[in-house]
Design a protein around this motif. Sequence first.
Motif, PDB file in Angstrom:
ATOM      1  N   UNK A  35      31.214  26.699  33.733  1.00  0.00           N
ATOM      2  CA  UNK A  35      31.680  27.956  34.323  1.00  0.00           C
ATOM      3  C   UNK A  35      33.064  28.315  33.802  1.00  0.00           C
ATOM      4  N   UNK A  36      33.934  27.329  33.743  1.00  0.00           N
ATOM      5  CA  UNK A  36      35.296  27.549  33.245  1.00  0.00           C
ATOM      6  C   UNK A  36      35.270  27.824  31.746  1.00  0.00           C
ATOM      7  N   UNK A  37      34.442  27.094  31.021  1.00  0.00           N
ATOM      8  CA  UNK A  37      34.319  27.287  29.566  1.00  0.00           C
ATOM      9  C   UNK A  37      33.916  28.719  29.240  1.00  0.00           C
ATOM     10  N   UNK A  38      32.938  29.234  29.963  1.00  0.00           N
ATOM     11  CA  UNK A  38      32.410  30.565  29.657  1.00  0.00           C
ATOM     12  C   UNK A  38      33.191  31.704  30.292  1.00  0.00           C
ATOM     13  N   UNK A  39      33.799  31.482  31.444  1.00  0.00           N
ATOM     14  CA  UNK A  39      34.424  32.576  32.176  1.00  0.00           C
ATOM     15  C   UNK A  39      35.945  32.476  32.275  1.00  0.00           C
ATOM     16  N   UNK A  80      39.494  29.975  33.415  1.00  0.00           N
ATOM     17  CA  UNK A  80      39.832  29.193  34.608  1.00  0.00           C
ATOM     18  C   UNK A  80      39.664  29.933  35.936  1.00  0.00           C
ATOM     19  N   UNK A  81      40.202  31.124  36.053  1.00  0.00           N
ATOM     20  CA  UNK A  81      40.152  31.831  37.333  1.00  0.00           C
ATOM     21  C   UNK A  81      38.741  32.315  37.669  1.00  0.00           C
ATOM     22  N   UNK A  82      38.135  33.068  36.761  1.00  0.00           N
ATOM     23  CA  UNK A  82      36.782  33.576  37.010  1.00  0.00           C
ATOM     24  C   UNK A  82      35.768  32.442  37.090  1.00  0.00           C
ATOM     25  N   UNK A  83      35.962  31.391  36.283  1.00  0.00           N
ATOM     26  CA  UNK A  83      35.054  30.251  36.316  1.00  0.00           C
ATOM     27  C   UNK A  83      35.065  29.550  37.661  1.00  0.00           C
ATOM     28  N   UNK A  84      36.247  29.349  38.226  1.00  0.00           N
ATOM     29  CA  UNK A  84      36.349  28.709  39.547  1.00  0.00           C
ATOM     30  C   UNK A  84      35.724  29.593  40.624  1.00  0.00           C
ATOM     31  N   UNK A  85      35.973  30.900  40.535  1.00  0.00           N
ATOM     32  CA  UNK A  85      35.396  31.815  41.522  1.00  0.00           C
ATOM     33  C   UNK A  85      33.872  31.824  41.430  1.00  0.00           C
ATOM     34  N   UNK A  86      33.348  31.876  40.214  1.00  0.00           N
ATOM     35  CA  UNK A  86      31.893  31.867  40.021  1.00  0.00           C
ATOM     36  C   UNK A  86      31.305  30.556  40.542  1.00  0.00           C
ATOM     37  N   UNK A  87      31.920  29.445  40.187  1.00  0.00           N
ATOM     38  CA  UNK A  87      31.399  28.143  40.608  1.00  0.00           C
ATOM     39  C   UNK A  87      31.404  28.014  42.130  1.00  0.00           C
TER      40      UNK A  87
END
Length: 139
Positions: A96-100, A102-109
């Motif tokens: 999630x962090x790789x693709x989005x 750090x911030x958006x990846x954490x929110x998505x996860x």
Amino acid sequence: MSVEERENFLAGTHIGVLSAADGDAPLLVPIWYGYRPGGDIRISTSSGTRKFELIRTAVSVGFAVQRETMPYRYVSVDGPVVGYEPTDPGEYRAWSIRYLGPDQGERFFAVVRDGLDDWVTFRIRPERWRTFDFGKEFA
């Protein structure tokens, strides 16, 4: 591409395209993935879906990644599905962090984490490789 170049390109951040046989027409789907040079491609999906069943029963699947800006490049592989296990939330968080980022990846996860209980991670062993590097071919 050399073996090192193709493996490093596949290990980069790209959206993969998975192909699995589905009768007369293959299923083609974009998908996040993980890969380390020399290893297996790892993809995750929810169990109980058409994609899950096709991958689980496939003798072999296809997988491709590409660079969509100049110089164009692609790596395409096919090979067997060599195993699967429940999706590791830590691995999916890293994707999630790789693709989005750090911030958006954490929110998505945070939104999808609880739903990962029925997800499975498949391991695909690349056996046949096809590559092209526009920058090398037309330099």
